[in-house]
Design a protein around this motif. Structure first.
Motif, PDB file in Angstrom:
ATOM      1  N   THR A 144      -3.990  11.810 -20.581  1.00  0.00           N
ATOM      2  CA  THR A 144      -3.271  12.646 -19.482  1.00  0.00           C
ATOM      3  C   THR A 144      -3.821  11.799 -18.252  1.00  0.00           C
ATOM      4  O   THR A 144      -2.957  11.748 -17.114  1.00  0.00           O
ATOM      5  CB  THR A 144      -3.487  14.209 -19.078  1.00  0.00           C
ATOM      6  N   ALA A 145      -4.902  10.817 -18.231  1.00  0.00           N
ATOM      7  CA  ALA A 145      -5.333  10.352 -17.117  1.00  0.00           C
ATOM      8  C   ALA A 145      -4.483   9.027 -17.036  1.00  0.00           C
ATOM      9  O   ALA A 145      -4.083   8.472 -15.706  1.00  0.00           O
ATOM     10  CB  ALA A 145      -6.651   9.941 -17.086  1.00  0.00           C
ATOM     11  N   ARG A 189       0.780   9.615 -19.820  1.00  0.00           N
ATOM     12  CA  ARG A 189       1.160  10.948 -19.296  1.00  0.00           C
ATOM     13  C   ARG A 189       2.776  11.176 -19.280  1.00  0.00           C
ATOM     14  O   ARG A 189       3.368  12.032 -19.715  1.00  0.00           O
ATOM     15  CB  ARG A 189       0.470  10.924 -17.749  1.00  0.00           C
ATOM     16  N   SER A 190       3.368  10.058 -18.717  1.00  0.00           N
ATOM     17  CA  SER A 190       4.824  10.163 -18.626  1.00  0.00           C
ATOM     18  C   SER A 190       5.393  10.062 -19.809  1.00  0.00           C
ATOM     19  O   SER A 190       6.424  10.999 -20.087  1.00  0.00           O
ATOM     20  CB  SER A 190       5.156   8.749 -17.516  1.00  0.00           C
ATOM     21  N   LEU A 200       4.896  13.890 -21.155  1.00  0.00           N
ATOM     22  CA  LEU A 200       5.750  14.785 -20.454  1.00  0.00           C
ATOM     23  C   LEU A 200       7.240  14.718 -21.027  1.00  0.00           C
ATOM     24  O   LEU A 200       7.915  15.569 -21.090  1.00  0.00           O
ATOM     25  CB  LEU A 200       5.653  14.636 -18.869  1.00  0.00           C
ATOM     26  N   TRP A 225       9.764  17.438 -22.467  1.00  0.00           N
ATOM     27  CA  TRP A 225      11.082  17.883 -22.100  1.00  0.00           C
ATOM     28  C   TRP A 225      11.993  17.722 -22.940  1.00  0.00           C
ATOM     29  O   TRP A 225      13.192  18.335 -22.916  1.00  0.00           O
ATOM     30  CB  TRP A 225      11.233  17.234 -20.802  1.00  0.00           C
ATOM     31  N   LEU A 228      -1.611  23.622 -17.810  1.00  0.00           N
ATOM     32  CA  LEU A 228      -2.067  22.224 -17.309  1.00  0.00           C
ATOM     33  C   LEU A 228      -2.320  22.248 -15.824  1.00  0.00           C
ATOM     34  O   LEU A 228      -3.328  21.628 -15.512  1.00  0.00           O
ATOM     35  CB  LEU A 228      -0.963  21.170 -17.766  1.00  0.00           C
ATOM     36  N   ALA A 229      -1.497  22.933 -15.175  1.00  0.00           N
ATOM     37  CA  ALA A 229      -1.389  22.730 -13.659  1.00  0.00           C
ATOM     38  C   ALA A 229      -2.179  23.640 -12.973  1.00  0.00           C
ATOM     39  O   ALA A 229      -2.954  23.083 -12.097  1.00  0.00           O
ATOM     40  CB  ALA A 229       0.011  22.695 -13.144  1.00  0.00           C
ATOM     41  N   LYS A 273      -6.510  21.792  -5.021  1.00  0.00           N
ATOM     42  CA  LYS A 273      -5.829  20.266  -5.267  1.00  0.00           C
ATOM     43  C   LYS A 273      -6.776  19.542  -4.594  1.00  0.00           C
ATOM     44  O   LYS A 273      -7.179  18.469  -4.699  1.00  0.00           O
ATOM     45  CB  LYS A 273      -4.466  20.182  -4.801  1.00  0.00           C
ATOM     46  N   PRO A 311      -4.699   5.540  -8.478  1.00  0.00           N
ATOM     47  CA  PRO A 311      -5.115   4.967  -7.266  1.00  0.00           C
ATOM     48  C   PRO A 311      -6.557   5.206  -6.848  1.00  0.00           C
ATOM     49  O   PRO A 311      -7.196   4.593  -6.059  1.00  0.00           O
ATOM     50  CB  PRO A 311      -4.090   5.384  -6.295  1.00  0.00           C
ATOM     51  N   GLN A 328      11.030  20.371 -13.744  1.00  0.00           N
ATOM     52  CA  GLN A 328      10.954  19.128 -13.832  1.00  0.00           C
ATOM     53  C   GLN A 328      10.529  18.254 -12.709  1.00  0.00           C
ATOM     54  O   GLN A 328       9.799  16.960 -12.500  1.00  0.00           O
ATOM     55  CB  GLN A 328      12.213  18.495 -14.419  1.00  0.00           C
ATOM     56  N   PHE A 388       6.925  18.063 -12.345  1.00  0.00           N
ATOM     57  CA  PHE A 388       6.121  17.079 -13.145  1.00  0.00           C
ATOM     58  C   PHE A 388       6.771  15.819 -13.078  1.00  0.00           C
ATOM     59  O   PHE A 388       6.809  15.080 -14.094  1.00  0.00           O
ATOM     60  CB  PHE A 388       6.179  18.033 -14.339  1.00  0.00           C
ATOM     61  N   THR A 404       7.282  12.190 -13.035  1.00  0.00           N
ATOM     62  CA  THR A 404       6.268  11.052 -13.208  1.00  0.00           C
ATOM     63  C   THR A 404       6.867   9.398 -12.643  1.00  0.00           C
ATOM     64  O   THR A 404       6.187   8.667 -12.946  1.00  0.00           O
ATOM     65  CB  THR A 404       6.079  10.733 -14.888  1.00  0.00           C
ATOM     66  N   ARG A 438       2.122   6.289  -5.789  1.00  0.00           N
ATOM     67  CA  ARG A 438       1.552   6.456  -4.546  1.00  0.00           C
ATOM     68  C   ARG A 438       0.328   5.584  -4.280  1.00  0.00           C
ATOM     69  O   ARG A 438       0.006   4.926  -5.287  1.00  0.00           O
ATOM     70  CB  ARG A 438       1.083   7.913  -4.199  1.00  0.00           C
ATOM     71  N   HIS A 480       3.956  16.749  -7.735  1.00  0.00           N
ATOM     72  CA  HIS A 480       2.936  17.436  -7.332  1.00  0.00           C
ATOM     73  C   HIS A 480       1.963  17.950  -8.177  1.00  0.00           C
ATOM     74  O   HIS A 480       0.906  17.491  -8.321  1.00  0.00           O
ATOM     75  CB  HIS A 480       3.371  18.687  -6.648  1.00  0.00           C
ATOM     76  N   CYS A 481       2.494  18.581  -9.511  1.00  0.00           N
ATOM     77  CA  CYS A 481       1.694  18.636 -10.586  1.00  0.00           C
ATOM     78  C   CYS A 481       1.177  17.732 -11.289  1.00  0.00           C
ATOM     79  O   CYS A 481       0.064  17.724 -12.073  1.00  0.00           O
ATOM     80  CB  CYS A 481       2.577  19.678 -11.607  1.00  0.00           C
ATOM     81  N   THR A 482       2.096  16.518 -11.305  1.00  0.00           N
ATOM     82  CA  THR A 482       1.650  15.449 -12.105  1.00  0.00           C
ATOM     83  C   THR A 482       0.469  14.882 -11.431  1.00  0.00           C
ATOM     84  O   THR A 482      -0.739  14.470 -12.172  1.00  0.00           O
ATOM     85  CB  THR A 482       2.580  14.171 -12.076  1.00  0.00           C
ATOM     86  N   GLU A 483       0.192  14.827  -9.998  1.00  0.00           N
ATOM     87  CA  GLU A 483      -0.910  14.079  -9.492  1.00  0.00           C
ATOM     88  C   GLU A 483      -2.058  15.246  -9.681  1.00  0.00           C
ATOM     89  O   GLU A 483      -3.367  14.691  -9.959  1.00  0.00           O
ATOM     90  CB  GLU A 483      -0.586  14.482  -7.694  1.00  0.00           C
ATOM     91  N   ILE A 491      -2.619  16.942 -12.373  1.00  0.00           N
ATOM     92  CA  ILE A 491      -3.196  16.656 -13.775  1.00  0.00           C
ATOM     93  C   ILE A 491      -4.060  15.487 -13.958  1.00  0.00           C
ATOM     94  O   ILE A 491      -4.972  15.359 -14.503  1.00  0.00           O
ATOM     95  CB  ILE A 491      -2.120  16.521 -14.812  1.00  0.00           C
ATOM     96  N   GLU A 492      -3.434  14.443 -13.027  1.00  0.00           N
ATOM     97  CA  GLU A 492      -3.962  13.105 -13.018  1.00  0.00           C
ATOM     98  C   GLU A 492      -5.408  13.110 -12.442  1.00  0.00           C
ATOM     99  O   GLU A 492      -6.291  12.649 -13.144  1.00  0.00           O
ATOM    100  CB  GLU A 492      -3.341  12.027 -12.194  1.00  0.00           C
TER     101      GLU A 492
END
Lengths: 598, 353
Positions: free
Chosen positions: A61-62, A67-68, A71, A75, A101-102, A122, A173, B107, B110, B112, B116, B128-131, B133-134
Motif C-alpha cells: 500500500t505504500a 496501491r492504485s 484499488l 473496484w 483501511l482509512a 491525518k 513525496p 471512489q 480513494f 489514485t 501532489r 483524501h483516503c488514498t493519501e 493510506i499512503e
C-alpha cells in the motif's frame, strides 16, 4: 508473485467482456457485465481473501503503482447493481475493507492522547511520518564510524537494509528527503553499497517524473548507476530532437533543467560518458543541425557550471578533454567574448593553422591511427562552435586575401572528413559561394542580378553525385551576410527570401538566425555593431518565420525524418564504444576506442 | 460571532445528514463542500481553544443543536467542542460507514490519479483516503527499519504528541491570550496522565515535550519558552510519584539532555537524587546499600550511575556536584569508613574510575 495474479485476473475479466461484446446484443451484454463478478467469484474463489491480505501489507500500500492497482482490482469486483447474495456480500465486504483501511486507529492509548491534543488523525500521522523521516535522514547522513575506530562495527550494512526497505517509498513525496540522503551518503566503506533494486526503483520513478529529488541527489544517483545516467541523456536527446521547432530558444533551458551540465562539472567521468554518447550520435546522424547546436549549447552550459564551482573543487580542463591536443584546447576553449573583437582574426588564423597542420599530419600517416586526432579536434570544434560563427561573421567584411583561413575553417566544420581528397574542390566551391554573396550584398545595385541568385540557389540544392558543398554552410554564410552587411535591410531581406524559397531551406535559415541572435545576446556588451545588427536580425526573423508558416509541410517532413533516424539510433545499444563508421571505411579505428574507466 | 455559531450549527447538521440515507444524492461538489465546511470547523477549534469565554458560548450552542438533532435523527451522537478538532475525520467515518453513500463518491475519496508535492496539504476531497493510506503505510515501513537513532526513546509518536503539548501550553500560558489559563493547562496535563495510566507513555510524552525546544528552530522569545517548561516542572513537583517514576525509568542520556537544557530541571533532578540517596540504608549482612522502606526507590548502583553521568555530562558543574556530595558526607560525620555514609561511599565509588 502476488501481483501477476491480480493482473491475470483483471485481464481475464476484460477478455471475457471483449469477447462477449462482439457476439451479444446490448441487454445481454449488460447482463453479462453484471454477472461477471459472480463468474469471478465462482472461478477464482480465493481472490477476496488474497486482495484482503494485500490491503494490510504496508509494502504493497505504500507504493503508488501497486496501491492504485490494488484499488482498481477492488473496484472491479464491486457491482453497481448487485443481482444476488454473492454480489451483495462482495459489495459489503469491499466497503467495510475500505472503511477500515482509512479510519482504523491502531493503538487506543495513543488514539486518546491524540484526541486530547486536538490533532486530527491525518495531521498526526503526517507529522509522525515527517519526524521518522527526519530521524532517519540524520542517521543516514553520518559517515561510516569504522573510519574513526576500526574495531567498532560500522552501521553501513543497516543502511543497505534501509535502502532495500525504502523501495516502495520511492514515490511517496514525504519520504523524498530520505531517498535523497541515502543516495548522497558518502561511499567510504565497502559495506555501504546501496541495493541495486533500490537504484533501479529510483531510476524508473525519476524517468516517469514520479519523484521529486533535489539536484544533488540526482547527481549522486547517476554516479551510482550508469543506466540511469544513460537514460537521462537519452531522454534529453529525445526531447530536443522530437521538437525541432522549439530550437534553439528553449535549448539552453531544457539542457540546464536536465541537470546534466551540473553533474558533468562535478564529476569528470560523467562528462566523458555524455560526450561519448554525443560522439556516437554525431557519427550516426551526420550533418544534423539540431545535434550540432545541442552539443555546442551543452558545452556552454557545462563551462558555465564549471566556472561557478568553488575554486578548490576545480579540476584542470585537461581532465575533461583528455583526447584533444593541448595546443588546440586552450585557444578553442577561450570564448570569443573574452578577447577584443580586433584580436579575433588573428586568433582564428592560429586555430585554423593548428587544425590544418593536424589534418595534414594525419593524412600523411598511413593506417587508421591518424583519423582519431582529427575527429577529436573536430568534435572540440563542434563543442566550441562560437568560433565557427565568428568566422562566418568575419567573412562578411573580410578582404579577398584574408578569406582563405576562414573559409577553410568553415569547410572543415561542415566537412570534417576528407574522403577521396575532396577538400580542395570544396574549398573552391566555398570561395565561389563567398564571391557570389559578396557581389550580391556588397556591390550590387538595387535590381538584383537574377542569374547570380539562380546559381547560388543551385549551389545550395543537394547534388549527391558530385562532392557538393553542405547546404548548411551556404545558408549560414547567407544569413550572416544578410545580418552583418551594410546593405539596406529591404534588399538583404529580399535576397534571403528569394534564395531560401528556391532552395526550400527555411527551417535551417531560421535556426542559423536564432543562433546568431543568441550569440549576440550572450556577448552582452552593446557596441555599435550589436546596436546596428540586432534590429536587422529581428526583421529577418520576421520574414523567415512568415515564410516558415507557409512551409509547414516541409517542416514536419524534416522533423519526422530526423526523429525517425534518431529514434532508430536511440534504440540501439548505447555502449560506450563509439562507432567511427564514416571515418575510414576500410579499417576500423581501434586506437580510438574511448573506454573510460570511472 | 453570530456567523460562526450559525456555521457550526449547519455543519453539525451536515454531519448528522451524512450518516443517513439522504447522501444518496451526493456528488463531487457536495463532497467538496462538506470537506470545506468541516475544515472550517477545525479552524474554529484551533482559533478558540484557548479562549474559555468563546468556547463556553460555542459549547452551549452545540448542546442546543445536539438536543434538536437527537429528536430528528435516530442514533445520533453528540458533538462537543473538542470533537470539532477532528471534524473532517468524523465526516469521513460517517460516510464510509454509511452503506447508502453512492460508490462514485467513495471512489472519489480513494482516487489514485492525482499527484501532489511535498508539504501540500490538500484541502480537497479527491484522493483524501488514498493519501491517508499512503502515509500510514509509509510509517509502518519506516518503523521496520532498525537504525540506531530511530529506535531511541521517546519514539516519533511520543515526540509528536509532546511537541504539540508544548505548543498548546505556549498558547495557554502566553500573556497574549489575555491572562494565563493555568487552570486549563493543569486540566490538560491531568487528563493526559489519566489517559496514559501506569505505562511508559506519559514519561515519554513529557520528556519529548521538555526536549522539544532543542529541535525547534522557530522558537519564540526566551520568556515564553521558559514559562511552559517551568509550568510542566511545577506540575511534576506536585505529582511527585510521577516525577520519581520518570527519573528512574527514563534513559540516563535523555535526563542528561534535560539537565543541560534547563536550570529548573537541574535543581529538581539533584533534589531527587538526594532524596534517593537518603532512602538507602546499609545492610550489614550483604555489605551493600539497599532500599529498606520504599519500593519505588533506586539501587545504589543506579544512583552511582546517575551521578557518574552527571559528572561526565556537565564538566562545568563537576566541582559543584562534588562539593555538594562532600558537604553531605561531612554532615554525616566525615568518616572514610565504608558503610557509614551513603555520600562518602558514593564519592569513593565515583573517584574509583
Amino acid at each position: 508473485m502476488g501481483f501477476r495474479h491480480i493482473r491475470l485476473r483483471s485481464r481475464g475479466k476484460l477478455s471475457v467482456v471483449t469477447l462477449q461484446r462482439r457476439t451479444f446484443s446490448d441487454c445481454e451484454f449488460q447482463h453479462n457485465i453484471q454477472s461477471s463478478t459472480t463468474e469471478t467469484m465462482r472461478t477464482v474463489p480465493f481472490v477476496g481473501q488474497f486482495l484482503g491480505r494485500l490491503c494490510w501489507n504496508p509494502y504493497v500500500t505504500a507504493d503508488a503503482e501497486s496501491r492504485s492497482l490494488l484499488l482498481q482490482s477492488l473496484w472491479s469486483l464491486y457491482s453497481e447493481e448487485p443481482h444476488n447474495a454473492v454480489e451483495r456480500k462482495a459489495n459489503q465486504w469491499i466497503r467495510n475493507l475500505l472503511c477500515q483501511l482509512a479510519t482504523e486507529e491502531e493503538d487506543s492509548a495513543t488514539h486518546m492522547l491524540v484526541k486530547h491534543m486536538g490533532l486530527p488523525p491525518k495531521e498526526y500521522n503526517l507529522k509522525v511520518l515527517r519526524k521518522m523521516v527526519w530521524l532517519l535522514v540524520e542517521e543516514v547522513g553520518e559517515s561510516c564510524s569504522s573510519l574513526a575506530d576500526p574495531n567498532q562495527r560500522c552501521s553501513c550494512d543497516s543502511v543497505l537494509a534501509a535502502s532495500v526497505a525504502c523501495v516502495p517509498l520511492v514515490t511517496c513525496p514525504e519520504t523524498a528527503p530520505l531517498i535523497g540522503a541515502l543516495l548522497q551518503r558518502p561511499v567510504t566503506c565497502d559495506k555501504a553499497a546501496l541495493s541495486q533494486h533500490f537504484l533501479d526503483a529510483v531510476t524508473s520513478a525519476y524517468s516517469r517524473k514520479c519523484v521529486s529529488l533535489e539536484a544533488q541527489a540526482v547527481v549522486s544517483l547517476w554516479c551510482h548507476n550508469l543506466a540511469s545516467l544513460e537514460g537521462a541523456v537519452m531522454s534529453l536527446l529525445d526531447s530536443v530532437l522530437s521538437n525541432p521547432a522549439s530550437i534553439p530558444h528553449n535549448l539552453e533551458h531544457t539542457i540546464t533543467h536536465s541537470l546534466l551540465p551540473k553533474a558533468c562539472s562535478q564529476h569528470g567521468s560523467i562528462f566523458l560518458i555524455v560526450n561519448d554518447i554525443f560522439r556516437s550520435m554525431l557519427v550516426q546522424v551526420e550533418g544534423n543541425q539540431t545535434v550540432l547546436y545541442l552539443i555546442h549549447t551543452f558545452t556552454l552550459c557545462f563551462l558555465r557550471e564549471l566556472a561557478a564551482l568553488q575554486p578548490q573543487e576545480c579540476v584542470s580542463l585537461k581532465a575533461f578533454f583528455p583526447h584533444t591536443p593541448q595546443s588546440l584546447l586552450d585557444p578553442l576553449l577561450t570564448h570569443p567574448s573574452e578577447m577584443a573583437q580586433e584580436a579575433w582574426p588573428e586568433h582564428l588564423a592560429w586555430i585554423t593553422a593548428s587544425l590544418q597542420r593536424l589534418t595534414e599530419e594525419e593524412e600523411e600517416e598511413e593506417g587508421n591511427r591518424g583519423q582519431c586526432g582529427v575527429f577529436e579536434a573536430w568534435f572540440l570544434l563542434v563543442q566550441c562552435a562560437d568560433w565557427v560563427e565568428v568566422a562566418s561573421q568575419l567573412l562578411v567584411s573580410a578582404r579577398p586575401q584574408d578569406c582563405g583561413p576562414l573559409l577553410w575553417l568553415l569547410t572543415f566544420y561542415h566537412h570534417p572528413t576528407n574522403r577521396e581528397h575532396h577538400r580542395t574542390q570544396q574549398l573552391v566551391a566555398a570561395r565561389e559561394v563567398w564571391d557570389h554573396l559578396r557581389s550580391l550584398f556588397l556591390l550590387s545595385a538595387p535590381p538584383l542580378p537574377a542569374d547570380r541568385l539562380q546559381s547560388l540557389a543551385e549551389l545550395m540544392s543537394a547534388v549527391p553525385q558530385q562532392p557538393s558543398l553542405d547546404s548548411l554552410l551556404v545558408v549560414s554564410l547567407l544569413v550572416n551576410f544578410a545580418v552583418f552587411s551594410h546593405n539596406p535591410l529591404s534588399g538583404a531581406g529580399e535576397i534571403v527570401r528569394m534564395v531560401v524559397q528556391q532552395s526550400g531551406l527555411v527551417r535551417e535559415a531560421v535556426c542559423v538566425l536564432d543562433m546568431v541572435e543568441l550569440r549576440l545576446n550572450r556577448e552582452g556588451s552593446s557596441s555599435s555593431l550589436t546596436d546596428r545588427v540586432k534590429p536587422r536580425a529581428r526583421a529577418l526573423q520576421g520574414t523567415l518565420t512568415h515564410m516558415a508558416q507557409h512551409d509547414t509541410h516541409t517542416l514536419t517532413h524534416m522533423a519526422q525524418h530526423d526523429t525517425h533516424t534518431l529514434t532508430h539510433m536511440v534504440q540501439h545499444d548505447t555502449d560506450t564504444q563509439p562507432l567511427w563508421q564514416r571515418w575510414d571505411t576500410h579499417t576500423a579505428a581501434p586506437g580510438c576506442s574511448t573506454n573510460q574507466t570511472l | 460571532m453570530e456567523a460562526v455559531v450559525k456555521n457550526l450549527e449547519r455543519t453539525t447538521e451536515l454531519l448528522a445528514v451524512s450518516q443517513t440515507e439522504m447522501v444518496q444524492r451526493w456528488d463531487k461538489q457536495t463532497l467538496d463542500r462538506a470537506f470545506q465546511w468541516t475544515g472550517y470547523c477545525e479552524h474554529v477549534y484551533t482559533r478558540f481553544r484557548a479562549n474559555p469565554n468563546v468556547r463556553d458560548v460555542l459549547e452551549k450552542q452545540l448542546q442546543v443543536t445536539n438536543e434538536r438533532l437527537r429528536t430528528t435523527f435516530q442514533g445520533y451522537t453528540d458533538i462537543t467542542f473538542s470533537d470539532l478538532s477532528r471534524c473532517r475525520h468524523l465526516l469521513l467515518v460517517g460516510l464510509l460507514n454509511n452503506a447508502a453513500v453512492p460508490s462514485s463518491v467513495i471512489q472519489l475519496l480513494f482516487d489514485t490519479s492525482c499527484s501532489r508535492n511535498v508539504g501540500d496539504t490538500s484541502k480537497e476531497s479527491l484522493g483524501h483516503c488514498t493519501e491517508l493510506i499512503e502515509v500510514k503505510s509509509a510509517c509502518k515501513v519506516l518503523s521496520a527499519i532498525y537504525l540506531k537513532r530511530s529506535t531511541s526513546f521517546p519514539g516519533p509518536d511520543a515526540d509528536v504528541i509532546g511537541t504539540t503539548l508544548m505548543e498548546i501550553l505556549d498558547i495557554l500560558l502566553s500573556p497574549a491570550t489575555g491572562g494565563s489559563k493555568v487552570g486549563l493547562a493543569e486540566k490538560l496535563l491531568d487528563n493526559i496522565l489519566q489517559t496514559c495510566g501506569e505505562n511508559e507513555n506519559f514519561s515519554g510524552v513529557v520528556a519529548a515535550a521538555l526536549l522539544s525546544r532543542k529541535n525547534n528552530k522557530t522558537a519564540t522569545t526566551m520568556a515564553s519558552e521558559g514559562v511552559s517548561l517551568d509550568f510542566i516542572l511545577d506540575w511534576l513537583q506536585q505529582h511527585h510519584s510521577v516525577l520519581q517514576h520518570m527519573c528512574s525509568t527514563l534513559p540516563i542520556g535523555l535526563l542528561m539532555n534535560l539537565y543541560q537544557q534547563s536550570v529548573r530541571f537541574r535543581v529538581t533532578y539533584r533534589d531527587m537524587l538526594k532524596q534517593w540517596g537518603s532512602q538507602l540504608e546499609y545492610d550489614m549482612g550483604e555489605g551493600e546499600w539497599v532500599q529498606m522502606y520504599t519500593t519505588n526507590g533506586v539501587s545504589f548502583k543506579t544512583l552511582s550511575d546517575h551521578y557518574r553521568s552527571l559528572l561526565g555530562a556537565c564538566p562545568s558543574m563537576k566541582e559543584d556536584v562534588e562539593s555538594e556530595l562532600t558537604e553531605l558526607k561531612v554532615a554525616d560525620g566525615d568518616f572514610d569508613v565504608r558503610g557509614l555514609s551513603v555520600w562518602g561511599d558514593l564519592l569513593s565509588e565515583l573517584n574509583k574510575v
